[in-house]
Design an enzyme around this catalytic site. Structure first.
Site, short mmCIF file in Angstrom:
data_model
loop_
_atom_site.label_atom_id
_atom_site.label_comp_id
_atom_site.label_asym_id
_atom_site.label_seq_id
_atom_site.Cartn_x
_atom_site.Cartn_y
_atom_site.Cartn_z
N LYS A 1 0.76 -1.03 -0.28
CA LYS A 1 0.45 -0.33 0.49
C LYS A 1 0.97 1.48 0.30
O LYS A 1 1.85 0.86 0.53
CB LYS A 1 -0.49 0.14 1.57
N GLY B 1 -25.33 2.80 1.04
CA GLY B 1 -24.46 3.14 -0.11
C GLY B 1 -24.52 2.96 -1.37
O GLY B 1 -24.77 2.15 -1.64
N GLY C 1 -22.90 4.31 -4.02
CA GLY C 1 -21.68 4.65 -4.99
C GLY C 1 -21.51 3.86 -5.71
O GLY C 1 -21.91 2.97 -6.14
N ASN C 2 -19.75 3.77 -5.92
CA ASN C 2 -19.53 3.15 -7.68
C ASN C 2 -20.32 1.36 -6.56
O ASN C 2 -20.27 0.68 -7.16
CB ASN C 2 -17.97 3.12 -7.46
N ALA C 3 -19.93 0.91 -5.79
CA ALA C 3 -20.00 -0.18 -5.03
C ALA C 3 -21.62 -0.44 -5.97
O ALA C 3 -21.93 -1.77 -6.08
CB ALA C 3 -18.95 -0.78 -4.08
N GLY C 4 -22.30 0.11 -4.43
CA GLY C 4 -23.95 0.42 -4.13
C GLY C 4 -24.48 0.08 -5.79
O GLY C 4 -25.20 -0.46 -5.54
P1 NAD Z 1 -17.84 5.93 -3.24
O1 NAD Z 1 -17.76 7.31 -2.68
O2 NAD Z 1 -18.40 6.06 -4.83
O3 NAD Z 1 -19.98 5.61 -2.74
C1 NAD Z 1 -20.35 5.88 -1.07
C2 NAD Z 1 -21.57 5.97 -0.87
O4 NAD Z 1 -21.60 5.58 0.23
C3 NAD Z 1 -22.21 7.03 -1.70
O5 NAD Z 1 -23.40 7.07 -1.83
C4 NAD Z 1 -22.25 8.52 -0.08
O6 NAD Z 1 -23.23 8.84 -0.21
C5 NAD Z 1 -22.83 6.39 0.82
N1 NAD Z 1 -22.49 6.81 2.62
C6 NAD Z 1 -21.37 7.65 2.69
N2 NAD Z 1 -22.39 7.97 4.05
C7 NAD Z 1 -23.24 7.36 4.18
C8 NAD Z 1 -24.21 7.31 5.31
N3 NAD Z 1 -24.02 7.44 6.57
N4 NAD Z 1 -24.99 6.42 4.90
C9 NAD Z 1 -25.26 5.77 4.35
N5 NAD Z 1 -24.43 6.03 3.03
C10 NAD Z 1 -23.72 6.35 3.07
O7 NAD Z 1 -16.98 4.69 -2.98
P2 NAD Z 1 -17.51 3.17 -3.44
O8 NAD Z 1 -15.93 3.25 -4.04
O9 NAD Z 1 -18.55 2.53 -3.57
O10 NAD Z 1 -16.96 2.64 -1.67
C11 NAD Z 1 -17.86 2.28 -0.58
C12 NAD Z 1 -17.39 0.90 0.40
O11 NAD Z 1 -16.69 -0.30 -0.63
C13 NAD Z 1 -16.37 1.38 1.29
O12 NAD Z 1 -15.80 1.33 2.16
C14 NAD Z 1 -15.13 1.50 0.23
O13 NAD Z 1 -13.43 0.79 0.40
C15 NAD Z 1 -15.36 -0.13 -0.39
N6 NAD Z 1 -14.29 -0.89 -1.83
C16 NAD Z 1 -14.85 -0.20 -2.70
C17 NAD Z 1 -13.85 -0.63 -3.73
C18 NAD Z 1 -14.12 -0.32 -5.10
O14 NAD Z 1 -13.96 -1.14 -5.95
N7 NAD Z 1 -15.45 0.59 -6.00
C19 NAD Z 1 -13.35 -1.80 -3.02
C20 NAD Z 1 -12.88 -2.45 -2.63
C21 NAD Z 1 -14.04 -2.11 -1.55
#
Ligand code: NAD
Length: 415
Positions: free
Chosen positions: A105, A216, A218-221
């Site tokens: 990392k 959530g 964002g990307n993952a959700g």
């Molecule tokens: P992102 O920033 O695209 O999305 C995060 C989402 O969470 C947003 O919709 C935001 O509005 C929401 N959020 C923030 N605070 C909140 C709350 N209090 N209640 C409900 N929703 C809330 O991030 P992402 O890339 O989707 O990542 C989300 C999680 O997945 C993180 O923990 C990240 O470490 C993990 N993750 C993501 C990836 C990836 O490839 N994107 C890989 C491994 C792990």
């Protein structure tokens, strides 16, 4: 170091697994610490003519199973201890999905939101100039993480290739597709998680056509919303939330419509035909599958007794506290732990690294097929350990991962 030091937490999690596995003291010592870490300064000419000195990091936690791999964070709160902890977790994540890589990392303490594109490019190239000698597709391969982007990866690759005087796209992953990125990286995290849910549904006889909810968006959700139906061939999305609130639709909502609404309005609240629901209520819904995909520490000893989901697929990192893990296990909630559930991202990053080494790029179907194979096998290794040792799924995942690294350390004759 304080109790909440993330590296102390990572070491405590490792210690628990090491104890059950009965690892000898020298093995414990080598796996409790990073093998190599670099801390350095990066002088950057700012747009106003001044020079600002940034602090950069790269930790190569363990390379017994292969070149180290892990993302780069550009964040004001970045410290060597967060980088060390994340590097340890990457070691266990690459091991649990059985890709031939170690864990690493890196990062820079900075606030990219206050920097121009030109300043970010100079910082990216400056970081690479200091550490280039220690990187490479066969040594250590960074990737994007918090606040680093495909564009930043492209600048870093370009600087690396300028330094070594040859083409070597495998030095870094998460690049834009035209310069060596992989097909299928965008949705890989959610897709990988859903493959594990599909396997869990079979093992536990849970109906894949049942209900699901996502915290959530964002990307993952968002990808989880779309792909759950595609991969499982059914399912009813009843609730989603983001930082501005949540919504509930008893008869289920169209995933494509809610993703479109979120992209247009920046929120999920007030989606036509929905009822408002709090983030806390969403977690406690009686659904077949819950996807925590937002923040850490949202399932705690306070709300764990009320969680009714049959499966919790942790796309977010660290959504469940250690006390809650035990409660969920006793209640029979099947947790697919974060470093297994969200390992699809690093798995496709590994595929990008392989494609870069060979200078031959795979079609999307091949990426998906290989991802499915890796995630399916990983889920079953963890499930089998969970059944055999009668431990919760997170501990089972640690046992599988740590055992694989220890086996290779022993074969190499390090201890
Ligand atoms: P992102 O920033 O695209 O999305 C995060 C989402 O969470 C947003 O919709 C935001 O509005 C929401 N959020 C923030 N605070 C909140 C709350 N209090 N209640 C409900 N929703 C809330 O991030 P992402 O890339 O989707 O990542 C989300 C999680 O997945 C993180 O923990 C990240 O470490 C993990 N993750 C993501 C990836 C990836 O490839 N994107 C890989 C491994 C792990």
């Amino acid at each position: 170091m304080s109790e909440l030091n993330p590296f102390k937490i990572a070491q405590a999690q490792f210690d628990e697994a090491a104890e059950i596995l009965g690892l000898d003291p020298a093995m414990r010592e080598i796996l409790r610490w990073p093998r190599r870490e670099y801390k350095f300064t990066i002088p950057v000419k700012m747009d106003d003519g001044s020079t600002k000195v940034f602090h950069g990091y790269r930790v190569q936690y363990n390379d017994a199973r292969g070149p180290t791999k892990g993302g780069l964070r550009w964040h004001p709160a970045e410290t060597i201890d967060t980088v060390r902890a994340l590097a340890a977790w990457m070691t266990w994540k690459t091991s649990v999905v059985d890709i031939p890589l170690g864990g690493g990392k890196g990062g820079v303490t900075c606030n990219p939101k206050e920097m121009s594109e030109a300043e970010k490019q100079r910082l990216a190239r400056g970081w690479m100039r200091v550490i280039a000698k220690e990187l490479g597709g066969d040594r250590d391969c960074p990737a994007p993480d918090v606040y680093t982007t495909p564009q930043i990866m492209a600048w870093m690759m370009d600087e690396y290739e300028t330094i070594i005087g040859k083409n070597h796209p495998a030095v870094i992953t998460g690049k834009p597709i035209p310069i060596g990125g992989s097909q299928g990286r965008g949705d890989a995290t959610a897709r990988g998680g859903i493959y594990t849910v599909r396997e869990a549904c079979k093992k536990l006889s849970v109906d894949p056509n049942g209900t699901y909810a996502i915290q959530g968006f964002g990307n993952a959700g968002q990808f989880a919303a779309l792909l759950h139906k595609e991969v499982l061939g059914g399912g009813k999305l009843v609730a989603v939330s983001d930082s501005r609130g949540g919504i509930y639709v008893e008869d289920g909502m169209d995933p494509e419509a809610i993703v479109k609404y979120k992209l247009e309005t920046g929120k999920v609240a007030d989606f036509p035909g929905s009822k408002p629901i709090s983030n806390e209520e969403l977690l406690e819904l009686d659904v077949n599958v819950l996807y925590p995909a937002a923040l850490e520490n949202v399932i705690t000893k306070e709300n764990a007794p009320n969680i009714k989901a049959k499966i919790s697929c942790e796309l977010a990192n660290g959504p469940t506290t250690p006390e809650a893990d035990v409660i969920l296990h006793e209640k029979g909630v099947h947790v697919i732990p974060d470093f297994l559930a969200n390992a699809g991202g690093v798995t496709v990053s590994y595929f990008e690294q392989v494609q870069g080494m060979y200078n031959y790029y795979w079609p999307l179907e091949d990426v998906r097929k290989q991802l499915d194979a890796k995630m399916t096998k990983a889920y079953h290794s963890v499930y089998d350990m969970h059944s055999e040792k009668k431990v919760h799924m997170r501990l089972a995942a640690y046992l599988v991962a740590v055992n694989r690294v220890a086996e290779v350390v022993k074969l190499r004759g390090w201890v």
